[in-house]
Design an enzyme around this catalytic site. Structure first.
Site, PDB file in Angstrom:
ATOM      1  N   GLU A 240      27.428  24.906  79.414  1.00 42.23           N
ATOM      2  CA  GLU A 240      28.509  23.921  79.222  1.00 42.23           C
ATOM      3  C   GLU A 240      27.964  22.497  79.299  1.00 42.23           C
ATOM      4  O   GLU A 240      28.405  21.605  78.558  1.00 42.23           O
ATOM      5  CB  GLU A 240      29.604  24.121  80.274  1.00 42.23           C
ATOM      6  CG  GLU A 240      30.386  25.408  80.108  1.00 42.23           C
ATOM      7  CD  GLU A 240      31.090  25.502  78.756  1.00 42.23           C
ATOM      8  OE1 GLU A 240      31.836  24.580  78.398  1.00 42.23           O
ATOM      9  OE2 GLU A 240      30.864  26.504  78.047  1.00 42.23           O
TER      10      GLU A 240
ATOM     11  N   TRP B  56      26.284  21.774  76.026  1.00 41.31           N
ATOM     12  CA  TRP B  56      27.276  21.423  74.996  1.00 41.31           C
ATOM     13  C   TRP B  56      27.603  19.931  75.061  1.00 41.31           C
ATOM     14  O   TRP B  56      27.744  19.271  74.028  1.00 41.31           O
ATOM     15  CB  TRP B  56      28.575  22.222  75.207  1.00 41.31           C
ATOM     16  CG  TRP B  56      28.657  23.501  74.444  1.00 41.31           C
ATOM     17  CD1 TRP B  56      28.531  24.766  74.944  1.00 41.31           C
ATOM     18  CD2 TRP B  56      28.910  23.656  73.035  1.00 41.31           C
ATOM     19  NE1 TRP B  56      28.683  25.696  73.933  1.00 41.31           N
ATOM     20  CE2 TRP B  56      28.927  25.047  72.753  1.00 41.31           C
ATOM     21  CE3 TRP B  56      29.122  22.770  71.984  1.00 41.31           C
ATOM     22  CZ2 TRP B  56      29.143  25.564  71.472  1.00 41.31           C
ATOM     23  CZ3 TRP B  56      29.345  23.273  70.700  1.00 41.31           C
ATOM     24  CH2 TRP B  56      29.354  24.647  70.455  1.00 41.31           C
TER      25      TRP B  56
ATOM     26  N   TRP C  40      47.702  17.471  55.946  1.00 35.48           N
ATOM     27  CA  TRP C  40      48.387  17.734  57.212  1.00 35.48           C
ATOM     28  C   TRP C  40      49.892  17.511  57.058  1.00 35.48           C
ATOM     29  O   TRP C  40      50.324  16.577  56.382  1.00 35.48           O
ATOM     30  CB  TRP C  40      47.841  16.816  58.311  1.00 35.48           C
ATOM     31  CG  TRP C  40      46.365  16.925  58.532  1.00 35.48           C
ATOM     32  CD1 TRP C  40      45.416  16.021  58.163  1.00 35.48           C
ATOM     33  CD2 TRP C  40      45.660  18.012  59.149  1.00 35.48           C
ATOM     34  NE1 TRP C  40      44.159  16.464  58.520  1.00 35.48           N
ATOM     35  CE2 TRP C  40      44.274  17.686  59.131  1.00 35.48           C
ATOM     36  CE3 TRP C  40      46.065  19.219  59.718  1.00 35.48           C
ATOM     37  CZ2 TRP C  40      43.299  18.524  59.657  1.00 35.48           C
ATOM     38  CZ3 TRP C  40      45.087  20.056  60.245  1.00 35.48           C
ATOM     39  CH2 TRP C  40      43.727  19.707  60.217  1.00 35.48           C
TER      40      TRP C  40
ATOM     41  N   ASN D  70      39.931  24.475  80.417  1.00 36.20           N
ATOM     42  CA  ASN D  70      39.194  24.446  79.156  1.00 36.20           C
ATOM     43  C   ASN D  70      39.631  25.524  78.163  1.00 36.20           C
ATOM     44  O   ASN D  70      39.747  25.270  76.966  1.00 36.20           O
ATOM     45  CB  ASN D  70      37.689  24.556  79.410  1.00 36.20           C
ATOM     46  CG  ASN D  70      36.894  24.216  78.160  1.00 36.20           C
ATOM     47  OD1 ASN D  70      37.072  23.157  77.576  1.00 36.20           O
ATOM     48  ND2 ASN D  70      36.047  25.133  77.714  1.00 36.20           N
TER      49      ASN D  70
ATOM     50  N   TRP E 119      44.180  16.779  63.557  1.00 36.18           N
ATOM     51  CA  TRP E 119      43.445  16.858  64.835  1.00 36.18           C
ATOM     52  C   TRP E 119      43.314  15.501  65.498  1.00 36.18           C
ATOM     53  O   TRP E 119      43.240  15.411  66.729  1.00 36.18           O
ATOM     54  CB  TRP E 119      42.059  17.476  64.623  1.00 36.18           C
ATOM     55  CG  TRP E 119      41.157  16.721  63.693  1.00 36.18           C
ATOM     56  CD1 TRP E 119      41.017  16.902  62.343  1.00 36.18           C
ATOM     57  CD2 TRP E 119      40.264  15.637  64.029  1.00 36.18           C
ATOM     58  NE1 TRP E 119      40.102  16.014  61.822  1.00 36.18           N
ATOM     59  CE2 TRP E 119      39.632  15.228  62.832  1.00 36.18           C
ATOM     60  CE3 TRP E 119      39.948  14.984  65.212  1.00 36.18           C
ATOM     61  CZ2 TRP E 119      38.692  14.187  62.788  1.00 36.18           C
ATOM     62  CZ3 TRP E 119      39.017  13.949  65.183  1.00 36.18           C
ATOM     63  CH2 TRP E 119      38.401  13.561  63.981  1.00 36.18           C
TER      64      TRP E 119
ATOM     65  N   TRP F 179      37.931  18.914  69.603  1.00 33.90           N
ATOM     66  CA  TRP F 179      39.056  18.914  68.666  1.00 33.90           C
ATOM     67  C   TRP F 179      38.607  19.303  67.261  1.00 33.90           C
ATOM     68  O   TRP F 179      39.286  20.065  66.572  1.00 33.90           O
ATOM     69  CB  TRP F 179      39.752  17.550  68.662  1.00 33.90           C
ATOM     70  CG  TRP F 179      40.839  17.524  69.696  1.00 33.90           C
ATOM     71  CD1 TRP F 179      40.753  17.043  70.966  1.00 33.90           C
ATOM     72  CD2 TRP F 179      42.158  18.065  69.553  1.00 33.90           C
ATOM     73  NE1 TRP F 179      41.940  17.255  71.630  1.00 33.90           N
ATOM     74  CE2 TRP F 179      42.815  17.869  70.787  1.00 33.90           C
ATOM     75  CE3 TRP F 179      42.838  18.692  68.514  1.00 33.90           C
ATOM     76  CZ2 TRP F 179      44.134  18.295  70.999  1.00 33.90           C
ATOM     77  CZ3 TRP F 179      44.151  19.112  68.719  1.00 33.90           C
ATOM     78  CH2 TRP F 179      44.790  18.917  69.944  1.00 33.90           C
TER      79      TRP F 179
END
Length: 432
Positions: free
Chosen positions: A256, A259, A287, A322, A340, A363
């Site tokens: 993590e 990341w 969208w 998360n 988003w 996102w």
């Protein structure tokens, strides 16, 4: 005019294991510690009881007191950083400025402007690596390009990582601090803010949680994550110490943290992702952006319990688990076909641990628009996610007390219909 060097605190609000502070005190005398409440950032915050600003103010006050015990003080300013430095240049003979690097586009631009201002006076601007183990540019592929996929990036990261080479930058030469009477720290009110009723999680890295992280991290009703994001964001803990602990206790938790560095690297090489899809073709998606549906999502009133529980947790605490972040982001972008960027901006406003690179990366991952993202045809089923990760409804009942009553709304969209609509919409846009 007094000769000084400056150490500029930013996203490194601690005096222990602070690389830039270590270098400043090793290389200079009469080091004046500085913090600037940057009005360019603060003026954009609509919530004047923002818990993050109060948290920063508390940490600044703590550092001010710690430095006071060493015969020094922290100079705290509120304003535009360039203006603040122009004022400092007229009051002091500055020998050098030391700081730790930041990687966000605004920060890069700000630092460039400060460096140019100082360069005109032949004053060096020294910036150091402090909030990452490997900076953008240190992990590259065989042709010298940045990685667009996480797995090979993480492999190289791990191959280069050597715990024995992780330095501990404990400042020793406190005598090199500028000995001065205490400066005043402006109050929250003086910088335009007030106290918040949102509490900040502890900065203690719970070894038991880290040790069991891979077993507990996906279940929002469990106390199975460290909640250290806000401390990493503002540097109240050392990433070096946390990575060392993670490497000893749990590789999933270490992953993590990798990341986080991956997304920081992506943002550095692709600053356009702040406003655009990493994959340009995805900017063609039409969208729906239904404002009533967006409002229902924001308030946790979509009729999908796991989504609503997450949004209510976020609104009440500034935190969201998360696993639930992935579910609510997928729901907004796929089920409701809402841009988003709308969700990313809402998280940026609410999350205590908001960090541009990770928030943007997360996102765009959920929306399928980003690097190494989930494919557009993968649409989380909120009901099966709930069954998997909150089977006994413990998390849901905590945040939605009216869950089994007439007061709880019916689903605003049918899952099967929404899933097919999302797939068809994406497919059509990408085949143009």
């Amino acid at each position: 005019m007094e000769k000084i060097s400056i150490f500029w605190f930013r996203r490194d609000l601690r005096i222990e294991d602070n690389h830039g502070l270590f270098q400043a005190l090793n290389q200079s005398e009469n080091v004046l510690p500085l913090f600037i409440f940057d009005k360019n950032i603060l003026d954009k915050l609509e919530n004047k009881a923002d818990a993050r600003v109060e948290f920063i103010h508390d940490q600044i006050t703590l550092i001010h007191n710690q430095l006071g015990s060493k015969g020094s003080s922290l100079l705290v300013k509120y304003g535009d950083p360039v203006t603040v430095y122009q004022e400092l240049l007229s009051n002091y003979k500055i020998q050098a400025v030391y700081t730790n690097r930041d990687y966000e586009p605004y920060a890069n631009n700000r630092d460039e402007n400060i460096a140019v201002l100082l360069h005109k006076q032949e004053i060096p601007f020294h910036a150091f690596k402090d909030q990452l183990i490997f900076e953008p540019g240190e992990i590259l592929n065989g042709t010298g390009e940045f990685y667009k996929v996480f797995t090979p990036f993480s492999r190289v990261w791990l191959s280069k990582f050597d715990p024995k080479k992780i330095e501990d930058y404990q400042p020793m030469h406190w005598k090199n601090l500028l000995q001065t009477t205490a400066f005043d720290v402006p109050t929250l009110k003086e910088i335009g803010f007030e106290k918040s009723d949102v509490s900040i999680p502890s900065k203690t890295a719970d070894e038991e949680i880290i040790f069991h992280y891979n077993e507990t991290r996906d279940f929002p009703a469990k106390n199975g994550t460290t909640r250290l994001g806000v401390h990493l964001r503002f540097g109240t803990i050392s990433i070096r110490k946390l990575v060392l602990k993670a490497s000893e206790l749990n590789t999933t938790y270490l992953n993590e943290l990798i990341w986080r560095e991956f997304y920081m690297m992506i943002l550095t090489y692709n600053p356009q992702v702040v406003n655009q899809a990493f994959k340009p073709a995805y900017d063609r998606i039409p969208w729906r952006n239904n404002e009533e549906e967006f409002q229902a999502w924001c308030e946790g009133k979509t009729g999908y319990a796991i989504v609503d529980a997450g949004m209510r947790e976020l609104n009440a605490t500034g935190y969201m688990h998360n696993r639930v972040r992935m579910i609510v982001a997928s729901f907004l972008t796929k089920h409701l076909l809402i841009d988003w960027r709308w969700g990313e901006a809402y998280f940026a406003e609410k999350l205590l641990d908001y960090e541009l690179a990770s928030n943007n990366g997360g996102w765009q991952w959920a929306a399928g628009t980003g690097t190494d993202a989930q494919p557009y045809f993968r649409v989380f089923n909120p009901s099966s996610q709930q069954e998997k990760f909150d089977k006994n409804w413990k998390y849901i009942k905590k945040w939605i007390p009216e869950i089994n009553s007439d007061k709880y709304p019916k689903p605003i969209v049918d899952h099967k219909f929404a899933r097919q609509r999302a797939i068809d919409t994406y497919k059509s846009a990408l085949n143009q």
